[in-house]
Design an enzyme around this catalytic site. Structure first.
Site, PDB file in Angstrom:
ATOM      1  N   ASP A 192       0.815  -1.216   0.000  1.00 23.42           N
ATOM      2  CA  ASP A 192       0.000   0.000   0.000  1.00 23.42           C
ATOM      3  C   ASP A 192       0.849   1.265   0.000  1.00 23.42           C
ATOM      4  OD1 ASP A 192       0.913  -0.469   2.581  1.00 23.42           O
ATOM      5  OD2 ASP A 192      -1.066  -0.799   3.431  1.00 23.42           O
ATOM      6  N   ASN A 207      -7.635  -2.465  14.211  1.00 21.07           N
ATOM      7  CA  ASN A 207      -9.031  -2.709  13.850  1.00 21.07           C
ATOM      8  C   ASN A 207      -9.186  -3.940  12.944  1.00 21.07           C
ATOM      9  OD1 ASN A 207      -7.987  -1.855  11.439  1.00 21.07           O
ATOM     10  ND2 ASN A 207      -9.305  -0.061  11.199  1.00 21.07           N
ATOM     11  N   HIS A 210      -7.413  -4.539  10.158  1.00 23.33           N
ATOM     12  CA  HIS A 210      -7.123  -4.352   8.728  1.00 23.33           C
ATOM     13  C   HIS A 210      -5.840  -5.074   8.321  1.00 23.33           C
ATOM     14  CE1 HIS A 210      -4.798  -0.250   9.301  1.00 23.33           C
ATOM     15  NE2 HIS A 210      -3.950  -1.243   9.285  1.00 23.33           N
ATOM     16  N   GLU A 264      -9.848  -1.703   5.279  1.00 25.23           N
ATOM     17  CA  GLU A 264     -10.459  -1.373   6.556  1.00 25.23           C
ATOM     18  C   GLU A 264     -11.725  -2.222   6.768  1.00 25.23           C
ATOM     19  OE1 GLU A 264      -8.507   0.214   8.299  1.00 25.23           O
ATOM     20  OE2 GLU A 264      -8.270   2.333   7.821  1.00 25.23           O
TER      21      GLU A 264
HETATM   22  C1  F6R Z   1       1.420  -1.400   6.222  1.00 24.69           C
HETATM   23  C2  F6R Z   1       0.078  -1.935   6.298  1.00 24.69           C
HETATM   24  C3  F6R Z   1      -0.723  -1.933   7.558  1.00 24.69           C
HETATM   25  C4  F6R Z   1       0.105  -2.218   8.810  1.00 24.69           C
HETATM   26  C5  F6R Z   1      -0.783  -2.183  10.051  1.00 24.69           C
HETATM   27  C6  F6R Z   1       0.001  -2.404  11.313  1.00 24.69           C
HETATM   28  O1  F6R Z   1       1.924  -1.526   4.902  1.00 24.69           O
HETATM   29  O2  F6R Z   1      -0.419  -2.346   5.309  1.00 24.69           O
HETATM   30  O3  F6R Z   1      -1.739  -2.890   7.438  1.00 24.69           O
HETATM   31  O4  F6R Z   1       0.693  -3.474   8.694  1.00 24.69           O
HETATM   32  O5  F6R Z   1      -1.435  -0.952  10.134  1.00 24.69           O
HETATM   33  O6  F6R Z   1       0.891  -1.346  11.500  1.00 24.69           O
HETATM   34  P1  F6R Z   1       1.988  -1.397  12.644  1.00 24.69           P
HETATM   35  O7  F6R Z   1       2.895  -2.505  12.278  1.00 24.69           O
HETATM   36  O8  F6R Z   1       2.676  -0.047  12.545  1.00 24.69           O
HETATM   37  O9  F6R Z   1       1.285  -1.613  13.919  1.00 24.69           O
END
Ligand code: F6R
Length: 241
Positions: free
Chosen positions: A67, A136, A138, A143
């Site tokens: 992403d 959450n 995702h 989301e």
């Molecule tokens: C990042 C991504 C997100 C993160 C998720 C957890 O490329 O796609 O899904 O993996 O938000 O983020 P952290 O690891 O910072 O808690």
């Protein structure tokens, strides 16, 4: 889906680095899928270490990231492209012309999403994809919602994600409101997936992903239907299992 509870993030990072190293030893021209955020950093550090020791060679690989924020250029220091260069790609021998991150500045995100998925397919599909997990539930920036989005697409970030990610910005107002992300369908096509989640803030999402009935309200729960998912947790993230 199998899950392991390990003692800390560094131990998890070393295990995941071993998986990526094994993947490129087995198939030097692998297509690898990468994620950003805090969770994969110990794995990237361990991958760099194994590369320096001469154990892993990334000269044949092609990479696709999950992403990117909309509106940030590749050289913006909060862009995910910048993150990948500065946390991994600048320190291993992956050819820079085979690094792919969705274009957050695309003028047509539908076209960008279709082209991104088509490029992954044309490259042979992702062999090994690393994922983090949102508080959450995702994965990528898919989301919680009513249906699983299929292909790479533009999303509106939820208040919960903006809140979680504001730590990287001067304030919540500066966090982009939109992102482009691989779809759930794109992610599910990866042949193997490794997911890392650490810390208490992930515990409820981990439980929903592993123990509850799959629902697009916890996008990661669809991984229960994937044939090859390995989840690495610390005790805090596993505390509701
Ligand atoms: C990042 C991504 C997100 C993160 C998720 C957890 O490329 O796609 O899904 O993996 O938000 O983020 P952290 O690891 O910072 O808690």
């Amino acid at each position: 889906m199998v899950y392991y509870v390990k003692k800390d993030a560094d131990t998890i990072g070393k295990a995941i680095a071993s998986l990526f190293t094994a993947q490129v030893l087995k198939k030097p021209d692998s297509v690898l899928g990468f994620a950003t955020g805090s969770s994969p950093i110990p794995a990237y550090q361990a991958m760099i270490e194994l590369y320096k020791q001469g154990v892993a060679d990334y000269s044949g690989v092609t990479t696709y990231n999950l992403d990117e924020y909309c509106g940030l250029s590749h050289d913006h220091d909060q862009s995910y492209h910048y993150f990948m260069m500065h946390n991994l790609f600048n320190f291993i021998n992956v050819p820079h012309d085979r690094i792919h991150v969705p274009n957050g500045l695309a003028s047509d995100f539908d076209a960008e999403g279709k082209a991104y998925d088509a490029a992954i397919d044309a490259a042979g599909g992702i062999e090994l994809q690393i994922l983090g997990l949102g508080n959450n539930g995702h994965i990528g920036f898919n989301e919680p919602c009513d249906v699983y989005p299929q292909i790479t697409h533009k999303v509106t970030l939820t208040a919960s994600t903006i809140e979680a990610n504001k730590r990287f910005f001067a304030s919540a107002d500066e966090v982009p409101k939109f992102a482009i992300t691989m779809g759930i369908g794109t992610i599910m096509k990866a042949r193997s997936i490794v997911l890392v989640a650490t810390g208490k803030a992930k515990a409820a999402a981990v439980k929903a992903m592993i123990k509850d009935d799959p629902t697009p309200n916890c996008p990661a729960s669809i991984l229960q239907f994937h044939p090859s998912v390995t989840v690495f947790l610390d005790a805090d993230a596993a505390s509701m299992l």
